[in-house]
Design an enzyme around this catalytic site. Structure first.
Site, short mmCIF file in Angstrom:
data_model
loop_
_atom_site.label_atom_id
_atom_site.label_comp_id
_atom_site.label_asym_id
_atom_site.label_seq_id
_atom_site.Cartn_x
_atom_site.Cartn_y
_atom_site.Cartn_z
N ARG A 238 -3.19 10.35 -12.71
CA ARG A 238 -1.63 9.85 -12.45
C ARG A 238 -1.11 10.26 -12.00
O ARG A 238 -1.18 11.87 -12.04
CB ARG A 238 -1.58 9.55 -13.64
N GLU A 267 2.64 1.83 -6.66
CA GLU A 267 1.53 1.37 -5.42
C GLU A 267 1.71 -0.50 -5.61
O GLU A 267 2.21 -1.08 -6.27
CB GLU A 267 0.48 1.34 -6.79
N HIS A 286 -5.74 4.30 -3.89
CA HIS A 286 -5.99 3.98 -5.36
C HIS A 286 -7.23 2.95 -5.72
O HIS A 286 -7.82 2.37 -6.20
CB HIS A 286 -4.99 3.35 -6.27
#
Length: 319
Positions: A238, A267, A286
């Site tokens: 994270r 994001e 990601h």
């Protein structure tokens, strides 16, 4: 009246092709959205006419204000069995059932090693130079064998990362606030006496902790300053575990040799975000959980969750 299901953030436009949705399409119209909803107003506008929403991981927050503005929504399916951006109490108050799916820990392990190896051997820079007619060999690779891999977290993912490090012949040590010697012995790693010792002695540091009040900002400027100037940081966990401004400063100043990052504070990243142009950074959008098999699990279980909900017996409930 037929129900309507929105599948959010289908960036690759594969949600309806990796699995068979026919078990629910007699009763439900499925609509996919490849574009990200960047604000609450956008999300509410998209979902206003839908009874069911399928969301991937923690890409889209569902706070109380969203549930209050979506009176038609009755089922929310989120991939994985943990989600920090859904207000479960608010969902219950507004009569929304929230269900999850299984999620494999294997893809993020493999992504961690893709970033680590890419950094260590300058893969992106060397490939770019080769394809563009640039210099033949311009980087000096960092060795893995005999070097120390420090793991912040030794859970399911961290444990698998450790085993691969050991197979490379690395000296693997781990630390977390709750890590025991028994767990370290079980995996076959050393147990660092402290976070500081791990940072000071490791050639590669990889983050594998859950985000919580205790881990938020765990690595700030002081901690990054403890790392070796030849050291590399990898974060596939994270973004908020690492102070983003401190990381950018460390990369710009050369405090560390480089970082491999798959997670970000925003994001998708805005076009002008400084992470897009930071030096010494190998960054990916990601991709840790984005594999064909994992998507088959996510969307296959989403279909099952919808079936069970329609039958009046929801499964894999979250909250």
């Amino acid at each position: 009246m037929r129900l309507r299901c929105a599948v959010l953030d289908d960036f690759q436009s594969v949600a309806t092709t990796v699995v068979d949705w026919s078990p629910v399409t007699d009763d439900v119209d499925v609509v996919t959205f490849p574009e990200h909803c960047g604000s609450e107003d956008e999300l509410v506008a998209v979902l206003a006419d839908f009874d069911i929403a399928v969301t991937l991981r923690e890409r889209v927050p569902f706070p109380a204000t969203v549930f209050a503005r979506l009176p038609r929504l009755k089922l929310l399916v989120a991939s994985g069995m943990r989600n920090s951006v859904i207000d479960f109490a608010a969902a219950e108050r507004h009569g929304v059932t929230v269900c999850g799916t299984a999620s494999s820990s294997v893809p993020p392990v493999e992504m961690t090693w893709a970033l680590l190896l890419g950094l260590a051997r300058g893969i992106v820079a060397e490939s770019t130079a080769l394809r563009s007619g640039g210099p033949w060999q311009s980087t000096l690779g960092a060795d893995l064998h005999g070097r120390r891999l420090g793991l912040l977290g030794l859970g399911k993912i961290g444990g698998r990362v450790a085993q691969i490090g050991l197979a490379f012949g690395m000296d693997v040590v781990a630390w977390s606030q709750n890590l025991t010697k028994e767990r370290a012995d079980e995996v076959g790693t050393g147990l660092a006496a402290s976070k500081e010792e791990l940072l000071e002695t490791s050639d590669f540091v990889s983050v594998h902790l859950a985000l919580s009040d205790r881990t938020r900002g765990l690595l700030g400027a002081a901690e990054l300053g403890l790392m070796r100037p030849t050291g590399y940081l990898i974060n596939t966990s994270r973004a908020a575990i690492v102070d983003q401004d401190a990381l950018l400063a460390a990369l710009r100043d050369g405090t560390i040799a480089g970082a491999g990052v798959d997670v970000f504070d925003i994001e998708p990243l805005p076009a002008d975000h400084p992470m897009r142009t930071a030096p010494r950074l190998l960054a990916t959008p990601h991709l840790g959980y984005v594999t064909r098999d994992n998507y088959r699990t996510y969307y296959g279980h989403a279909v099952e969750d919808i079936q069970a909900f329609l039958a009046g017996s929801p499964v894999r409930r979250l909250g």
